[in-house]
Each structure stands twice: as C-alpha cells, then as structure tokens.
Design a protein around this motif. Structure first.
Motif, mmCIF file in Angstrom:
data_model
loop_
_atom_site.group_PDB
_atom_site.id
_atom_site.type_symbol
_atom_site.label_atom_id
_atom_site.label_comp_id
_atom_site.label_asym_id
_atom_site.label_seq_id
_atom_site.Cartn_x
_atom_site.Cartn_y
_atom_site.Cartn_z
ATOM 1 N N GLY A 172 63.627 27.189 -4.849
ATOM 2 C CA GLY A 172 62.798 28.308 -4.427
ATOM 3 C C GLY A 172 61.316 27.984 -4.504
ATOM 4 O O GLY A 172 60.492 28.633 -3.866
ATOM 5 N N ASP A 173 60.969 26.955 -5.251
ATOM 6 C CA ASP A 173 59.586 26.499 -5.292
ATOM 7 C C ASP A 173 59.340 25.705 -4.002
ATOM 8 O O ASP A 173 60.063 24.738 -3.722
ATOM 9 N N ALA A 174 58.347 26.140 -3.223
ATOM 10 C CA ALA A 174 58.176 25.577 -1.881
ATOM 11 C C ALA A 174 58.044 24.059 -1.905
ATOM 12 O O ALA A 174 58.666 23.348 -1.114
ATOM 13 N N GLU A 175 57.264 23.585 -2.854
ATOM 14 C CA GLU A 175 57.026 22.136 -2.892
ATOM 15 C C GLU A 175 58.271 21.359 -3.301
ATOM 16 O O GLU A 175 58.593 20.327 -2.716
ATOM 17 N N ALA A 176 58.937 21.876 -4.345
ATOM 18 C CA ALA A 176 60.157 21.200 -4.829
ATOM 19 C C ALA A 176 61.225 21.204 -3.740
ATOM 20 O O ALA A 176 61.875 20.184 -3.490
ATOM 21 N N ASP A 177 61.391 22.352 -3.089
ATOM 22 C CA ASP A 177 62.387 22.443 -2.017
ATOM 23 C C ASP A 177 62.077 21.445 -0.904
ATOM 24 O O ASP A 177 62.961 20.732 -0.427
ATOM 25 N N VAL B 81 63.986 16.323 -9.194
ATOM 26 C CA VAL B 81 62.750 16.731 -8.527
ATOM 27 C C VAL B 81 62.258 18.046 -9.129
ATOM 28 O O VAL B 81 63.007 19.018 -9.184
ATOM 29 N N GLY B 82 61.010 18.051 -9.606
ATOM 30 C CA GLY B 82 60.461 19.285 -10.161
ATOM 31 C C GLY B 82 58.977 19.389 -9.870
ATOM 32 O O GLY B 82 58.324 18.383 -9.556
ATOM 33 N N PRO B 83 58.435 20.609 -9.949
ATOM 34 C CA PRO B 83 57.027 20.826 -9.615
ATOM 35 C C PRO B 83 56.084 19.970 -10.467
ATOM 36 O O PRO B 83 55.079 19.463 -9.970
#
Ligand code: ATP
Ligand code: MG
Ligand code: MG
Ligand code: MG
Length: 439
Positions: A357-362, A406-408
C-alpha cells in the motif's frame, strides 16, 4: 505469481499424522492434501515441483536417446496372465472388474503392456535398439502407505523399457540408463548412489537401486565411504559409445555399495574399516536387465540377421518421480522449512513487500517482479497486507532459494535486501544488483 491470487494453503500447526520432515513440510507448505490413505492431491505448489522433476526426467531420457510415450493406468488382466505375473504379483495389485465382468487392474508397472506394443509393431532386428518410456501414475496397494508421497499407493513413476537383439546390447542400454540417472539426480541437487540390489517381482539378477542417504530412509544400506565423493558433474558423454557408458558404470559401481538384500559381510569386510559405512537410504530409482523373462512368454521376437526369430533382450528402468519430491526435502530442509535446490524450486525468488500500500514500496516490488519475469524467471510476490513476520515465515517454509525484501526504509537509500535461504545471509543492495545475483 502474486500470492494474493495464488492458492497456497499453508498450515500453521504441525500435522500430527506426519512422522518425517518431508511429509510434515509438504503438508504445512500446502503442497499436497491426502485424499485417502496413500493417495494425494497435488496442490499448486506441489504440482509445480512435480512438473519440474518430470521435465528434468524427460530431458535426460531424451538426451540419452530414449523415446517418450504414454500408456494407460488401467490394464487388462489378460496380458498379466500371459506373463504369469497375474497371480504372482499378489495383494499389491489393485484388481478391478468392469461392467462386462472383465478383469482389469491399475498398473503397478508396465512390462507386459510395453511388450505387447512391441510384439505388435516390431518384427525385425533392424528396428533395434529401441528404448521407450513414459511417466505415468502407478498404483500399488502398499500394506503400509506412509511418509506422505514417499510411500504412496498412487504414485508417479517414470518407467522405461529397452529392447535389444543381444545381451551385450541390452547391457549397453542398462549402462546408458545408469548414466542418465546419475545426471537426472544431480540436476535435482541430489546425490543418489547406485547400489547392487535385488530383482524383486520384476525379476532379473542384474540390477542397481539408486539411494539417497537419509536417516528416515526405509532401506538399510552398506557402502564404502569413497563412493560418496563421486560426482558425474558436467562431463560430456556420448550415449552411443559403449566404452564411455561402460566406463561410467565401472567408476560408479566398482566400490562396495549394496542394499541389505544383497549385502555380503565377507566382501564388505575387505573394505578398509575406516571406510565401511552402514546407513539408511531412500530408493529413488532402479534399473534392471532381465533378458528374455517377458519376451519369451509373451512372444516378443524379431527376425535376426539370419532370418531366424529371436526373443528380444529387455530391461526396465524406473524413477520414483513423486517420491523424489519427498526425498529432496528430506535431504534439504531446516527447522524453518524446505530449502529447494535451484534446479527444482517452484519459484526462483520470493518478493516480500514490507509495506503493502506504500506507493514507493509497491512500485519497487512491481518493477522487480517485471524485471525477473522478463529474464524468464518466476518470482512469487507476497503482495498480501500481512505482517512482515508472517510473510518471512511463509517464505522460509516454502523454501525459495532467494528472498528479496522491499521496504520504505531501504528504498530511501536505494536498496533492497537479498537473503539466501540456504545460508540465511542477507545483504543490502540496489534492486538491479539483486536481480543480477538471482539470474
Ligand atoms: P520400494 O522398495 O520402495 O517398495 P520398489 O523397489 O517396489 O520400491 P520399483 O518397482 O523399483 O519400486 O519402482 C521404481 C521406483 O518407483 C522406486 O525406485 C521408487 O522410487 C518408486 N516407488 C516404488 N513404490 C513406490 C511407492 N509406493 N510410492 C512412491 N514411490 C514408489
Ligand atoms: Mg515396493
Ligand atoms: Mg525396492
Ligand atoms: Mg525397486
């Protein structure tokens, strides 16, 4: 594959009916579900591995010049009466009667059926040598089905049959099978040791079983420890060369290695004591030369060069494809789950999104997914909205060789984390670098 759209029914609890690690892990990882005793449904993840093994078997058989085909699971009893095995086979054979009162059976093996095909279509020595094989479900009504797919009642087996004019030619076929089997098991990340064995109901006194050493194995084996140093490896082999195949046979069978049925203490004691081993093993294949045992009663003859009919020399050669799934896990797992060898893994890498749901992570996960796919690899992307701990546990359980996390936080520094399932080591690196390492 995106996990949110896949069917991976992992179990949190350890199933109590499973006595050995591979059975437990296959159930927990949602690979199989028992349908009835010794009979399993292969759920998507298990089916994927089964197909991978099947493909390796096909590739190696075809490389050796053996021809694929497919015979039915249900056979007529008549052929087995002709060979004399209908009564001999005993309780392991599942006998069925059709609506016209004809005796049928669910094939436990296919010597009779293939010999019938041969005798109907091959008449001359000029059509030899010939080796046909198939990969098909078998049924044996095992008295004690257990250990999941390792001793099932319905199981998937490759069985191949060679037809040759002479014993000498048939022994070349035997050797060819030995070589192709060594290659097959090594590609699956396994060491399977050819051991002198007993003919059993198939018959013949020229036979080797291939055993994977494992404490949970059902066979007792005795061997010279030097044999475990042997690898077929990447060497070139000309399957038509009698000398080359014979040399491999000699290399792999000259040291003492026998199952308990053929074990001989006197000969074993000639092995230096420090190298004598007794252990347990899983039988993952067996090769037989049995001469004219089936061709004579079934009348499988060809016209020889001198015009006279000669019964063909035969052998049969089996690989336990479904048992191998269990055997590989037995040989390669830890307390957290399966550790797939690269050659058979159901997916090449898992992608774990720490913050769905985090735009960058997605976006980073999607990009990784697309890049891996473009390289012909199959990633499994855990895109569910779940806690990281649960995602990691699932990935460990299903045992893919690589996990990309993968994480923010990492993405702020332009990195993802790459973890090897086998070593447990993690390293941060830019996504491109991670892809490079996996490919
Ligand atoms: P086992 O000694 O384990 O009963 P087998 O000697 O009767 O096996 P084969 O006739 O040699 O079996 O069949 C070829 C291969 O098929 C075996 O080496 C094994 O890997 C596999 N296989 C045999 N029986 C089963 C079974 N009940 N479940 C799964 N695989 C099996
Ligand atoms: Mg058996
Ligand atoms: Mg056996
Ligand atoms: Mg056997």
């Amino acid at each position: 594959m995106r996990l949110s759209r896949y069917f991976l029914p992992v179990l949190k609890e350890t199933p109590s009916e499973a006595q050995i690690a591979s059975h437990r892990l296959m159930l927990r990882a949602g690979m199989i579900k028992q349908a009835s005793a010794g009979i399993y449904s292969w759920l998507p993840l298990g089916f994927k591995v089964l197909r991978k093994l099947e493909n390796i078997v096909h590739e190696e058989q075809m490389r050796a010049g053996h021809i694929p085909m497919l015979m039915p699971t249900i056979q007529s009893a008549d052929l087995w009466r002709e060979s004399g095995r209908y009564d001999d086979y005993g309780e392991e054979m599942l006998r069925i009667r059709d609506r016209h009162d004809r005796d049928m059976l669910y094939g436990p093996t296919n010597e009779e059926l293939i010999t019938d095909i041969f005798r109907a279509h091959v008449g001359s020595y000029k059509d030899l040598p010939l080796t046909l094989y198939h990969i098909q479900w078998k049924f044996r009504d095992e008295i004690r089905p257990r250990f999941g797919v390792m001793r099932g009642r319905e199981f998937y087996m490759k069985d191949g049959y060679n037809f040759d004019l002479s014993k000498e030619d048939a022994l070349h076929a035997y050797n060819r099978h030995l070589v192709s089997y060594l290659r097959t098991y090594e590609r699956m990340g396994l060491q399977a040791i050819p051991m002198r064995a007993d003919g059993g109901p198939i018959g013949g006194d020229y036979t080797h079983e291939f055993l994977v050493l494992a404490e949970t194995g059902e066979s007792e084996v005795f061997y010279d420890s030097e044999i475990t140093d042997l690898r077929f490896g990447e060497r070139e082999i000309d399957y038509d060369s009698v000398e080359q195949c014979q040399a491999v046979l000699e290399e792999f069978t000259s040291r003492y290695a026998r199952t308990d049925e053929t074990h001989d203490e006197v000969i074993f004691n000639e092995v230096p004591e420090a190298r004598r081993r007794s252990a347990r093993g899983i039988e993952v294949g067996q090769i037989f030369y049995f001469g004219t045992k089936y061709s004579e009663p079934l009348g499988a003859t060809v016209q020889g060069p001198d015009g006279k009919p000669v019964p063909v020399h035969m052998g049969s050669h089996g690989i336990g494809v479904s048992r191998l799934v269990g055997a590989i896990i037995e040989a390669s797992h830890d307390e957290n789950g399966i550790i797939w060898p690269e050659g058979v893994t159901p997916f090449h890498a898992g992608i774990v999104n720490l913050k769905q749901g985090d735009a960058e992570a997605d976006a980073a996960c999607e990009a990784l997914y697309a890049s891996l796919t473009a390289l012909g690899l199959e990633p499994l992307y855990d895109d569910r909205d779940e806690r990281a701990g649960g995602k990691f546990a699932t990935m460990d359980l299903i045992g893919l060789p690589w996990r990309i996390t993968v994480g923010p936080r990492g993405l702020k520094n332009g990195v993802v984390e790459l973890t090897s399932r086998k070593t447990g080591e993690s390293e941060e690196m830019p996504p491109e670098k991670a892809i490079e390492k996996i490919a």
